[in-house]
Design an enzyme around this catalytic site. Structure first.
Site, short mmCIF file in Angstrom:
data_model
loop_
_atom_site.label_atom_id
_atom_site.label_comp_id
_atom_site.label_asym_id
_atom_site.label_seq_id
_atom_site.Cartn_x
_atom_site.Cartn_y
_atom_site.Cartn_z
N GLY A 22 0.82 -5.09 1.04
CA GLY A 22 -0.46 -5.22 0.36
C GLY A 22 -0.41 -6.05 -0.89
N ASP A 59 -0.58 -6.75 8.10
CA ASP A 59 -2.04 -6.77 8.00
C ASP A 59 -2.45 -7.54 6.75
OD1 ASP A 59 -1.07 -4.73 6.32
OD2 ASP A 59 -2.90 -3.56 6.50
N GLY A 78 0.83 -1.19 0.00
CA GLY A 78 0.00 0.00 0.00
C GLY A 78 0.86 1.25 0.00
N GLU A 126 6.52 -4.78 7.71
CA GLU A 126 5.87 -3.72 8.48
C GLU A 126 6.52 -3.43 9.83
OE1 GLU A 126 3.05 -5.14 5.41
OE2 GLU A 126 4.35 -6.15 6.87
#
Length: 357
Positions: A119, A150, A71, A142
């Site tokens: 992502g 996530d 992302g 991350e």
């Protein structure tokens, strides 16, 4: 070949035979996702779902550098700094798309060539058919930017054998095709120079084709993946990352003088203490969760909290803005740990009671 005009320049959609080809077209940003791209991808899957002449979806990234580097974290951080909150609508739309991909009734083939991070891993790992290449470099990085793994990682990674998923999530290290397959994040390796031939073969499959036929077409092009770094370290990882606190993991690694253990310990020492703590607990809770949706809901609540903390701003600064790779993490205290424990316990309690978590 026919194309769809209802798409931004960053996503292209075209048809060949009974295959819908969807391509991320933001190569200058390593095909990093923004909200416009997520919404375009959702429209593409609506097209495939509602058109009975489409048998399967093929998702790829433009250029030779990346399938998708994740992302657009820089934009999220800039929005936070300016007071323009873009994180929540982006993550909600992204997670809805991931749930859709996992439950999609038609085969979804993802070509995970070159860089696949964050992502991008999310787009791929929930699809029915995940193809890597000899150029694949996959990571969930991350914890190195003060965030958390996530996009459903806390659902998928606990399913990996021998705690490999814990190692991937906590260290954020990059692995190759073999390691991605070993971790259950990919299914087969196809040479990068044969991806075009694979697309053609998939496009020529008949209407009504099922998962088995798509898998057979992929296998016909598949090659053994070059050995990764994790196969020989499986026993070490399983022992070090077994049940226990982060402190226990560190103690186990300190007691092991093998190079892989020393390297892992050194890597963990550079990661955000807050991210490590939260990630460890999310993985434990993910392992006990009933499905992907439950994990995504917990991840969303946790992401919306952690992205407002100092470590996220500092991690983005060090990695993406100043690029000095020298983040100065906030001290981790028992009080901060207790606050996160209470937050996650409260989320799980309300979720179990059917309340709006």
């Amino acid at each position: 070949m026919t194309t769809s005009p209802d798409m931004p320049a960053s996503v292209s959609v075209s048809r060949t035979g009974h295959a819908l080809h969807v391509e991320l077209r933001r190569p200058q940003a390593l095909n990093a996702l923004n909200l416009e791209m997520i919404e375009a991808l959702d429209r593409a899957f609506s097209l495939a779902e509602n058109d009975s002449s489409i048998a399967l979806v093929i998702l790829a990234g433009a250029g030779e550098r990346a399938f998708c580097a994740g992302g657009d974290i820089r934009a999220i951080a800039q929005g936070l700094a300016s007071g323009e909150e873009i994180a929540e609508p982006f993550w909600r739309a992204e997670y809805d798309l991931l749930r859709r991909i996992e439950a999609f009734a038609k085969p979804v083939v993802v070509l995970m060539d070159a860089i696949v991070m964050g992502g991008g891993v999310g787009l791929a790992m929930h699809a029915s058919h995940r193809v890597v290449t000899e150029r694949t470099r996959l990571a969930m990085p991350e914890t190195g930017i003060g965030f958390l793994p996530d996009v459903g990682a806390t659902w998928r990674l606990p399913q990996a054998p021998d705690r490999i998923g814990d190692w991937l999530a906590l260290t954020g290290e990059t692995v190759n095709a073999d390691d991605a397959i070993l971790a259950g994040l990919a299914d087969a390796m196809v040479s990068a120079d044969r991806l075009s031939a694979l697309r053609t073969a998939l496009s020529e499959l008949p209407l009504g084709v099922g998962s088995a036929e798509v898998g057979a077409a992929i296998v016909s092009e598949a090659l053994p993946a070059p050995a990764g770094r994790l196969r020989d370290a499986r026993a070490l990882i399983a022992a070090a990352f077994a049940d226990g606190s982060l402190e226990t993991i560190m103690e186990r690694l300190r007691a092991d003088d093998r190079p892989f253990a020393r390297e892992t310990l050194a890597t963990l020492a550079t990661r955000s203490p807050a991210s490590l703590y939260v990630t460890r607990h999310l993985l434990e809770r993910g392992a006990r969760s009933p499905d992907l949706a439950a994990c995504l809901e917990r991840e969303l609540a946790s992401a919306l909290r952690i992205h407002r903390e100092a470590d996220f701003r500092e991690g983005v600064r060090a990695a993406l803005i100043d690029k000095d790779r020298d983040p100065r993490w906030a001290p981790w205290t028992p009080e901060r740990a207790a606050d996160w424990d209470a937050f996650l316990d409260d989320f799980d309690r309300r979720h179990a009671e059917g309340q709006d978590a």
